[in-house]
Design a protein around this motif. Structure first.
Motif, PDB file in Angstrom:
ATOM      1  N   UNK A 120      16.947  41.817  68.633  1.00 32.90           N
ATOM      2  CA  UNK A 120      17.705  41.504  69.846  1.00 32.90           C
ATOM      3  C   UNK A 120      18.839  40.538  69.521  1.00 32.90           C
ATOM      4  N   UNK A 121      18.544  39.508  68.721  1.00 38.07           N
ATOM      5  CA  UNK A 121      19.587  38.557  68.325  1.00 38.07           C
ATOM      6  C   UNK A 121      20.757  39.294  67.669  1.00 38.07           C
ATOM      7  N   UNK A 122      20.426  40.233  66.783  1.00 41.43           N
ATOM      8  CA  UNK A 122      21.472  40.940  66.045  1.00 41.43           C
ATOM      9  C   UNK A 122      22.354  41.762  66.980  1.00 41.43           C
ATOM     10  N   UNK A 123      21.740  42.473  67.924  1.00 42.65           N
ATOM     11  CA  UNK A 123      22.543  43.329  68.795  1.00 42.65           C
ATOM     12  C   UNK A 123      23.358  42.485  69.777  1.00 42.65           C
ATOM     13  N   UNK A 124      22.825  41.318  70.179  1.00 44.32           N
ATOM     14  CA  UNK A 124      23.601  40.413  71.028  1.00 44.32           C
ATOM     15  C   UNK A 124      24.805  39.871  70.272  1.00 44.32           C
ATOM     16  N   UNK A 125      24.619  39.520  69.009  1.00 41.59           N
ATOM     17  CA  UNK A 125      25.733  39.046  68.183  1.00 41.59           C
ATOM     18  C   UNK A 125      26.784  40.140  68.005  1.00 41.59           C
ATOM     19  N   UNK A 126      26.315  41.363  67.816  1.00 42.77           N
ATOM     20  CA  UNK A 126      27.250  42.480  67.646  1.00 42.77           C
ATOM     21  C   UNK A 126      28.055  42.704  68.923  1.00 42.77           C
ATOM     22  N   UNK A 127      27.393  42.630  70.076  1.00 44.28           N
ATOM     23  CA  UNK A 127      28.090  42.830  71.349  1.00 44.28           C
ATOM     24  C   UNK A 127      29.166  41.769  71.547  1.00 44.28           C
ATOM     25  N   UNK A 128      28.836  40.524  71.236  1.00 36.71           N
ATOM     26  CA  UNK A 128      29.796  39.443  71.400  1.00 36.71           C
ATOM     27  C   UNK A 128      30.965  39.601  70.436  1.00 36.71           C
ATOM     28  N   UNK A 129      30.675  39.978  69.198  1.00 40.72           N
ATOM     29  CA  UNK A 129      31.740  40.169  68.200  1.00 40.72           C
ATOM     30  C   UNK A 129      32.647  41.337  68.572  1.00 40.72           C
ATOM     31  N   UNK A 130      32.054  42.409  69.083  1.00 35.43           N
ATOM     32  CA  UNK A 130      32.827  43.603  69.437  1.00 35.43           C
ATOM     33  C   UNK A 130      33.530  43.458  70.783  1.00 35.43           C
ATOM     34  N   UNK A 131      33.118  42.466  71.583  1.00 34.88           N
ATOM     35  CA  UNK A 131      33.720  42.282  72.902  1.00 34.88           C
ATOM     36  C   UNK A 131      33.369  43.415  73.837  1.00 34.88           C
ATOM     37  N   UNK A 132      32.078  43.743  73.909  1.00 30.19           N
ATOM     38  CA  UNK A 132      31.627  44.842  74.764  1.00 30.19           C
ATOM     39  C   UNK A 132      30.419  44.403  75.578  1.00 30.19           C
ATOM     40  N   UNK A 133      30.200  45.006  76.761  1.00 25.14           N
ATOM     41  CA  UNK A 133      29.077  44.614  77.621  1.00 25.14           C
ATOM     42  C   UNK A 133      27.729  44.811  76.935  1.00 25.14           C
ATOM     43  N   UNK A 134      26.751  44.009  77.404  1.00 28.16           N
ATOM     44  CA  UNK A 134      25.395  44.098  76.895  1.00 28.16           C
ATOM     45  C   UNK A 134      24.454  44.385  78.057  1.00 28.16           C
ATOM     46  N   UNK A 256      33.401  49.419  86.824  1.00 24.43           N
ATOM     47  CA  UNK A 256      34.285  48.525  87.562  1.00 24.43           C
ATOM     48  C   UNK A 256      34.665  47.275  86.765  1.00 24.43           C
ATOM     49  N   UNK A 257      33.968  47.027  85.648  1.00 28.18           N
ATOM     50  CA  UNK A 257      34.119  45.769  84.928  1.00 28.18           C
ATOM     51  C   UNK A 257      34.923  45.933  83.650  1.00 28.18           C
ATOM     52  N   UNK A 258      35.640  44.879  83.255  1.00 28.63           N
ATOM     53  CA  UNK A 258      36.298  44.909  81.944  1.00 28.63           C
ATOM     54  C   UNK A 258      35.258  44.792  80.834  1.00 28.63           C
ATOM     55  N   UNK A 259      35.649  45.144  79.631  1.00 23.61           N
ATOM     56  CA  UNK A 259      34.724  45.035  78.497  1.00 23.61           C
ATOM     57  C   UNK A 259      34.445  43.583  78.149  1.00 23.61           C
ATOM     58  N   UNK A 260      35.434  42.719  78.363  1.00 18.49           N
ATOM     59  CA  UNK A 260      35.277  41.308  78.024  1.00 18.49           C
ATOM     60  C   UNK A 260      36.302  40.487  78.795  1.00 18.49           C
ATOM     61  N   UNK A 261      36.292  39.180  78.582  1.00 18.30           N
ATOM     62  CA  UNK A 261      37.153  38.292  79.357  1.00 18.30           C
ATOM     63  C   UNK A 261      38.598  38.294  78.902  1.00 18.30           C
ATOM     64  N   UNK A 262      38.917  39.026  77.850  1.00 15.42           N
ATOM     65  CA  UNK A 262      40.306  39.126  77.390  1.00 15.42           C
ATOM     66  C   UNK A 262      41.018  40.336  77.965  1.00 15.42           C
TER      67      UNK A 262
END
Length: 526
Positions: A120-134, A256-262
């Protein structure tokens, strides 16, 4: 001409492929077919069936499917199934990348251990790095007792990552089974929580502990079921009757949501004319400020094709928070609900609206505020419960928001509640009002009773004088154009043109840029 000789595959490599195929079959189907039958008998889908419903067909890429725990003792040395009870990976929803992890209740009851947590830690890190929803599909029995404190440390890593990703990528928790103890705090840290009636429950201490400590007997559902958290505690934002509908609504929310805050929220072509007639609005909203109506009918008239997604529909119903599209653009709508408690702001309504405003601001979603508020709810319970503190949360959220903000006073806006509901004075980019609006410190009746109290009491006919003073106050300080004359309202508009005016206003504000003071972070009221 030289003919190439096909490369031969030696026996060990063939054997390796056979073994890999066998292992992948175990991964896909699970170690015990009977466990799948038990899952279905409970009316629940398996983790892979849920992922298939959430993601676009054929888009799922699994990460670490061959991971197994390394714990020994307490019987675990004889049970080392692949995946270790959680499936992780990424795929697409409507063609856009989404990361997901899903507890597999068939393996150790979905309980979290060291390897399980590491995935789970790994996939959360990947989501944050890729800038995509989790998206997390939760169906687990809590910490794996046989692994001791390492399981608890695994939860700590999840909480830390939830917090680090907050406001950076959308995080959605889907509760599809039990979630007890410390495990419940991860969903509470995410942006949205979905639950399914009858099969999902969340609580810090279960019914047995509650009975042992307090003597109260209660079922799992009555303690922490979907309707409890959807309507009483406010933990769940959406509650559904079955998993398929639930996961379909998760897909719609993600659209309806952006992939990330950028990024800005995704735009869609809009064939709903912005200048279509809003004639129905004249009938929906009564001119009498004392008569109730359903604000959701107003949102339907304004939104593209009348469609919107209401958040926390069954909790704090005196305020409505919704995601909709206006001219193809995603917007967040905050609106007082006159049909419930006359639309007053209270502790729960303030908290609900504040968090929604913060979410929209974090993810670049413009805010439209529809105002029809008589004030804050009076009462000892409200004051002792901290209405000042909770009301300040909403005030802080609006003042801190840098996204485009447009407010519309539909009817009345009294006292501090008027200020809090995104008035011009706290930074609304555009403040509009319908004809017949009443913006004042309080209603005319209350104001007259305060200002002219002695004159009314000493009059020969107090009631006649009172009515006269009410009319006088209303005529001088509460007429529809009083606030506009003083620049507190940018324009008084025809209700029938509200949709078109909002679409144009938001288009004008699309490139808005606002800087906050340099700081580590603010200290919002808690």
């Amino acid at each position: 001409m030289t003919t190439a000789t096909p490369r031969s595959v030696d026996a060990p490599e063939r054997d390796g492929l056979t073994e890999l195929t066998h292992i992948k079959e175990q991964v896909l189907h699970g170690p015990d077919p009977a466990a799948t039958e038990r899952q279905h008998a409970k009316g629940k889908l398996t983790a892979r069936e849920r992922i298939d419903l959430l993601l676009d067909p054929g888009s799922f890429h699994e990460v670490e499917p061959l991971r197994r725990h390394r714990a020994t003792g307490f019987g675990l040395e004889h049970k080392r199934p692949y995946t270790d009870g959680v499936i992780t990976g990424w795929g697409t929803v409507h063609g856009r990348t989404v990361f997901v992890y899903a507890h597999d209740f068939r393996i150790f009851g979905g309980a979290l251990g060291e390897a399980h947590a590491a995935k789970i830690h790994k996939i959360m890190d990947m989501a944050l790095s890729a800038g995509a929803p989790l998206v997390s599909l939760n169906d687990g029995a809590g910490a794996r007792i046989q692994e001791g404190v390492t399981a608890l440390a695994g939860y700590g890593g999840i909480f830390e990552r939830n917090t680090r990703a907050s406001g950076v990528i959308p995080q959605i928790s889907v509760m599809l089974g039990p979630c007890a103890g410390g495990a419940a705090y991860s969903p509470a840290l995410t942006d949205f929580v979905f639950m399914v009636r009858g099969t999902s429950q969340m609580f810090v201490t279960g019914p047995d502990v509650v009975q042992a400590v307090t003597g109260e007997r209660i079922t799992h559902d009555r303690l922490g079921g979907g309707d409890v958290h959807g309507g009483t505690s406010g933990v769940a934002h959406f509650v559904h009757d079955d998993e398929a509908d639930c996961l379909e609504d998760v897909r719609h929310l993600l659209s309806l949501l952006p992939a990330n805050n950028r990024e800005l929220p995704p735009r869609t072509p809009c064939d709903d004319p912005k200048d279509r007639s809003g004639e129905a609005l004249l009938d929906i909203v009564p001119t009498d400020p004392g008569r109730s109506y359903d604000i959701r009918a107003v949102i339907e008239e304004i939104a593209d094709h009348g469609e919107y997604v209401e958040v926390h529909a069954d909790w704090a119903r005196n305020v409505v928070c919704a995601l909709a599209r206006l001219g193809g653009e995603t917007v967040g709508v905050v609106a007082n609900q006159p049909a419930v408690l006359a639309g007053v702001l209270d502790i729960h309504a303030s908290e609900k609206a504040a968090r929604f405003v913060q979410f929209c601001d974090a993810f670049n979603i413009p805010l439209v505020t529809l105002v029809d508020v008589p004030g804050f709810l009076p009462g000892i319970d409200q004051e002792h419960g901290g209405i000042i503190r909770h009301g300040a949360k909403l005030l802080y959220a609006y003042c801190n928001a840098t996204v485009p903000r447009v407010s519309v006073v539909l009817r009345k806006a009294y006292g501090g509640a008027y200020i809090v509901m995104d008035s011009h004075s706290i930074g609304a980019d555009l403040a509009l009002a319908w004809p017949g609006n009443e913006i004042a410190v309080m209603g005319a009746e209350g104001a007259a009773n305060v200002i002219f109290r002695r004159e009314i009491q000493s009059a020969e006919d107090p009631e006649t004088v009172r009515e006269q003073k009410i009319k006088e106050y209303r005529a001088q300080l509460m007429h529809p154009y009083y606030a506009a004359e003083r620049g507190l309202v940018d324009d008084v508009i025809d209700p029938r043109h509200t949709r078109g005016i909002l679409v144009d206003a938001l288009a004008m504000l699309r490139e808005k840029h606002a800087d906050l003071p340099s700081r580590k972070h603010g200290n919002p009221p808690q």
